[in-house]
Design an enzyme around this catalytic site. Structure first.
Site, PDB file in Angstrom:
ATOM      1  N   SER A  26     -15.140  25.376 -27.531  1.00 40.14           N
ATOM      2  CA  SER A  26     -15.190  24.018 -28.193  1.00 40.14           C
ATOM      3  C   SER A  26     -14.313  23.783 -29.474  1.00 40.14           C
ATOM      4  O   SER A  26     -14.017  24.858 -29.953  1.00 40.14           O
ATOM      5  CB  SER A  26     -16.601  24.063 -28.673  1.00 40.14           C
ATOM      6  OG  SER A  26     -16.573  22.973 -29.739  1.00 40.14           O
TER       7      SER A  26
ATOM      8  N   SER B  31       0.823  -1.313  -0.014  1.00 41.56           N
ATOM      9  CA  SER B  31       0.022  -0.039  -0.055  1.00 41.56           C
ATOM     10  C   SER B  31       0.787   1.316  -0.065  1.00 41.56           C
ATOM     11  O   SER B  31       0.279   2.269   0.087  1.00 41.56           O
ATOM     12  CB  SER B  31      -0.825  -0.141   1.244  1.00 41.56           C
ATOM     13  OG  SER B  31      -0.117  -0.248   2.378  1.00 41.56           O
TER      14      SER B  31
ATOM     15  N   HIS C 116     -39.771  24.028  -8.367  1.00 39.35           N
ATOM     16  CA  HIS C 116     -40.035  22.980  -9.784  1.00 39.35           C
ATOM     17  C   HIS C 116     -39.262  23.661 -11.062  1.00 39.35           C
ATOM     18  O   HIS C 116     -39.781  23.284 -12.084  1.00 39.35           O
ATOM     19  CB  HIS C 116     -41.442  22.779  -9.859  1.00 39.35           C
ATOM     20  CG  HIS C 116     -42.377  22.520  -8.677  1.00 39.35           C
ATOM     21  ND1 HIS C 116     -42.255  21.190  -8.267  1.00 39.35           N
ATOM     22  CD2 HIS C 116     -42.774  23.402  -7.823  1.00 39.35           C
ATOM     23  CE1 HIS C 116     -43.278  21.299  -7.191  1.00 39.35           C
ATOM     24  NE2 HIS C 116     -43.383  22.603  -6.678  1.00 39.35           N
TER      25      HIS C 116
ATOM     26  N   GLU D 209     -18.987  22.082 -14.394  1.00 43.73           N
ATOM     27  CA  GLU D 209     -19.633  20.656 -14.884  1.00 43.73           C
ATOM     28  C   GLU D 209     -18.785  19.629 -14.068  1.00 43.73           C
ATOM     29  O   GLU D 209     -19.163  18.562 -13.543  1.00 43.73           O
ATOM     30  CB  GLU D 209     -19.514  20.299 -16.191  1.00 43.73           C
ATOM     31  CG  GLU D 209     -20.629  21.229 -16.899  1.00 43.73           C
ATOM     32  CD  GLU D 209     -20.313  21.374 -18.430  1.00 43.73           C
ATOM     33  OE1 GLU D 209     -19.869  20.341 -19.082  1.00 43.73           O
ATOM     34  OE2 GLU D 209     -20.850  22.361 -18.891  1.00 43.73           O
TER      35      GLU D 209
ATOM     36  N   ASN E  89      -1.193  -2.395  13.418  1.00 45.28           N
ATOM     37  CA  ASN E  89      -2.692  -1.970  13.517  1.00 45.28           C
ATOM     38  C   ASN E  89      -2.914  -0.764  14.380  1.00 45.28           C
ATOM     39  O   ASN E  89      -3.790   0.207  13.830  1.00 45.28           O
ATOM     40  CB  ASN E  89      -3.069  -3.140  14.225  1.00 45.28           C
ATOM     41  CG  ASN E  89      -3.208  -4.361  13.513  1.00 45.28           C
ATOM     42  OD1 ASN E  89      -2.868  -4.397  12.245  1.00 45.28           O
ATOM     43  ND2 ASN E  89      -3.570  -5.480  13.987  1.00 45.28           N
TER      44      ASN E  89
ATOM     45  N   LYS F  77     -18.880  28.808 -28.599  1.00 49.13           N
ATOM     46  CA  LYS F  77     -19.229  28.175 -27.608  1.00 49.13           C
ATOM     47  C   LYS F  77     -18.123  28.726 -26.288  1.00 49.13           C
ATOM     48  O   LYS F  77     -17.100  29.103 -26.403  1.00 49.13           O
ATOM     49  CB  LYS F  77     -18.756  26.680 -27.365  1.00 49.13           C
ATOM     50  CG  LYS F  77     -19.946  26.123 -28.215  1.00 49.13           C
ATOM     51  CD  LYS F  77     -21.155  25.772 -27.585  1.00 49.13           C
ATOM     52  CE  LYS F  77     -20.878  24.428 -26.915  1.00 49.13           C
ATOM     53  NZ  LYS F  77     -21.718  23.492 -26.296  1.00 49.13           N
TER      54      LYS F  77
ATOM     55  N   ASN G 212     -18.017  27.175 -22.486  1.00 53.81           N
ATOM     56  CA  ASN G 212     -18.464  26.201 -21.609  1.00 53.81           C
ATOM     57  C   ASN G 212     -18.144  26.293 -20.196  1.00 53.81           C
ATOM     58  O   ASN G 212     -17.255  26.477 -19.970  1.00 53.81           O
ATOM     59  CB  ASN G 212     -18.102  24.769 -22.340  1.00 53.81           C
ATOM     60  CG  ASN G 212     -18.643  24.370 -23.671  1.00 53.81           C
ATOM     61  OD1 ASN G 212     -19.866  24.752 -24.091  1.00 53.81           O
ATOM     62  ND2 ASN G 212     -17.928  23.515 -24.509  1.00 53.81           N
TER      63      ASN G 212
HETATM   64  N1  ARG Z   1      -0.652  -1.210   5.552  1.00 55.34           N
HETATM   65  C1  ARG Z   1      -1.553  -1.625   6.530  1.00 55.34           C
HETATM   66  C2  ARG Z   1      -3.124  -0.884   6.284  1.00 55.34           C
HETATM   67  O1  ARG Z   1      -3.028   0.020   5.886  1.00 55.34           O
HETATM   68  C3  ARG Z   1      -1.094  -1.574   7.772  1.00 55.34           C
HETATM   69  C4  ARG Z   1      -1.490  -2.317   8.760  1.00 55.34           C
HETATM   70  C5  ARG Z   1      -1.203  -3.654   8.521  1.00 55.34           C
HETATM   71  N2  ARG Z   1      -1.543  -4.570   9.750  1.00 55.34           N
HETATM   72  C6  ARG Z   1      -1.611  -6.122   9.538  1.00 55.34           C
HETATM   73  N3  ARG Z   1      -1.588  -6.742  10.676  1.00 55.34           N
HETATM   74  N4  ARG Z   1      -1.070  -6.492   8.381  1.00 55.34           N
HETATM   75  O2  ARG Z   1      -3.993  -1.231   6.880  1.00 55.34           O
END
Ligand code: ARG
Length: 466
Positions: free
Chosen positions: A279, A25, A158, A292, A112, A285, A287
């Site tokens: 455009s 991630s 309306h 939008e 965590n 035009k 726009n």
């Molecule tokens: N990259 C993980 C997340 O965003 C971090 C937590 C990972 N914890 C684990 N027990 N694998 O959630």
């Protein structure tokens, strides 16, 4: 990515390259490096304070973390795109730089509670930015509303012309919405500002940590009371995304009106060239692409909210890897709302308001019919009877090509003897607005009061931001 993982305790075999990529991630959470490092520094200081780490180890760790922060900030150290996540990257870099002491940082902590604390810290900072942008939009709305506090246009229900209102009043309606949005963010930030750190993996720890100390060091108002809740809930993300969705909904409605008003059919405003496009084929035009896009991006943010809610709904306690998905939605929602607020403020401020067209539209749609009915009721006719009579007069006018202001008095007299020459003055657009004396109405006094309230609100919020 090294095949030997920091978390390779039980497993002996290496993960596949594809699994590493899938699991990673870092491309999303790299942006939380400051929060991650600050969180680690507070954790290390607390461990030393509680006698869990030696002061010497803690100092080495904290100094090295400061160095890592500096190096990432200055670009000397690039975040490894192959790393699993920002937590692993920082810890690995730390250990690379200081050796064994670095390996002690993760005592009495888990990724965590670490990711939960980082995300909360990150979100609360971004909330401040969103609030600043809302204030800028409020200032733009105030600027135009004040300049047009007496400019009359049709108010619609309306999308049919209903009653005359002032453009100031119309824009101040949006100001009310954005003030509530601001307050909603303040509420969300208060609930969010509780530290999950020290919850560890899910059950707490056997070490004599001080959760109060890390919470205070990181600017939290307190710490979460249940370790399982602390690491497994993401309601603060949902709440923030829901506040962002409401902002987008309000921005989208304003955008929709700007798009309508900019059309030839309305021609109530003309956007500054800086916020329009042409455009590639139709030379005439102009726009309203920016408006939008704001309207279009609203769906994205709703998607971010729905995605997060759905991701969470079936998860057993406590942490599950599904939750890694929270940040992509959260960051996208925040980024999108910021960009949309940012563009909306100058677009509103610089738009040219075509008061003549607004006024002409107000003159053509029988929008003073309610006032004509009120004319009769004030002279003793019951409202329902007056309502019916005026309805008949309106259809007569439509048949014969009149509007209420041009229908001759002798015609009026055939409907009621109570009509007198003063009726024309009483149903003029200015009178229709002026006579609206109820609080919160489009009447001039009420609009002035709303402008005052908005000015105070803006000053108050800007004072807080300093
Ligand atoms: N990259 C993980 C997340 O965003 C971090 C937590 C990972 N914890 C684990 N027990 N694998 O959630």
């Amino acid at each position: 990515m090294s095949s030997q993982k920091m978390w390779a305790g039980r497993t002996a075999g290496a993960t596949s390259r594809m699994a590493d990529d899938f699991n990673s991630s870092i491309h999303i959470d790299a942006r939380m490096y400051r929060e991650d490092i600050r969180g680690s520094m507070a954790h290390a200081a607390m461990l030393a304070e509680q006698g869990i780490l030696t002061a010497e180890d803690a100092d080495t760790i904290i100094e090295a973390l400061e160095g890592i922060l500096r190096d990432i900030d200055s670009g000397v150290l690039t975040i490894d795109p192959e790393a699993e996540d920002i937590h692993m990257f920082v810890e690995a870099t730390l250990t690379e730089r200081i050796g064994d002491a670095g390996k002690k940082l993760h005592t009495a902590r888990s990724r965590n509670d670490q990711v939960a604390v980082d995300t909360r810290m990150y979100a609360r900072e971004r909330i401040k930015e969103i609030k600043e942008k809302i204030v800028e939009l409020l200032e733009a709305l105030l600027f135009v509303a004040e300049a047009h506090k007496t400019s009359i246009l049709p108010g619609y229900t309306h999308l049919q012309r209903a009653q005359p209102v002032t453009f100031g009043h119309h824009l101040l309606a949006y100001a009310q919405m954005f003030m509530r949005d601001y307050d909603r963010l303040t509420d969300a930030a208060v609930r969010m500002n509780v530290s999950p750190l020290g919850a560890c993996a899910l059950a707490g720890t056997t070490y004599p940590i001080s959760r109060a100390a890390t919470a205070a060091a990181l600017g939290f108002d307190g710490y979460a009371q249940n370790s399982m809740d602390a690491v497994s809930d993401r309601d603060f993300c949902v709440e923030l995304l829901s506040a962002c969705s409401l902002i987008m909904m309000h921005l989208s409605r304003l955008s929709e009106e700007i798009i309508l008003w900019s059309s030839w059919e309305f021609a109530f405003v003309e956007l500054d060239d800086a916020y329009t496009t042409g455009s590639s084929i139709m030379p005439q035009k102009k726009n309203s692409d920016m408006a939008e896009l704001v309207r279009g991006k609203t769906g994205r943010v709703y998607g971010d909210l729905m995605g997060t809610l759905t991701m969470l709904k079936g998860l057993p306690l406590a942490y599950n890897k599904d939750m890694q998905e929270d940040k992509e939605s959260l960051f996208d929602g925040i980024d999108t709302v910021l960009r949309c607020l940012e563009i909306m403020a100058p677009m509103v401020r610089t738009m040219k308001v075509k008061t003549d067209n607004m006024y002409a539209a107000a003159q053509r749609g029988f929008i003073n019919a309610t006032d004509l009915a009120d004319y009769l009721t004030k002279r003793g006719v019951s409202f329902r009877t007056a309502y019916k009579l005026v309805g008949e007069i309106v259809s007569y006018c439509i048949r014969e090509g009149y509007v209420l202001d041009t229908l001759p008095l002798e015609d009026y007299k055939t409907y009621s003897e109570l009509f007198a020459p003063d009726l024309y003055e009483e149903i003029s657009l200015e009178a229709c607005v002026e006579k609206r004396i109820s609080d919160g109405s489009t009447g001039f006094a009420s609009v002035d009061a709303q402008i005052d309230t908005l000015k105070k609100y803006i000053n108050d919020k800007k004072g807080l931001q300093k």
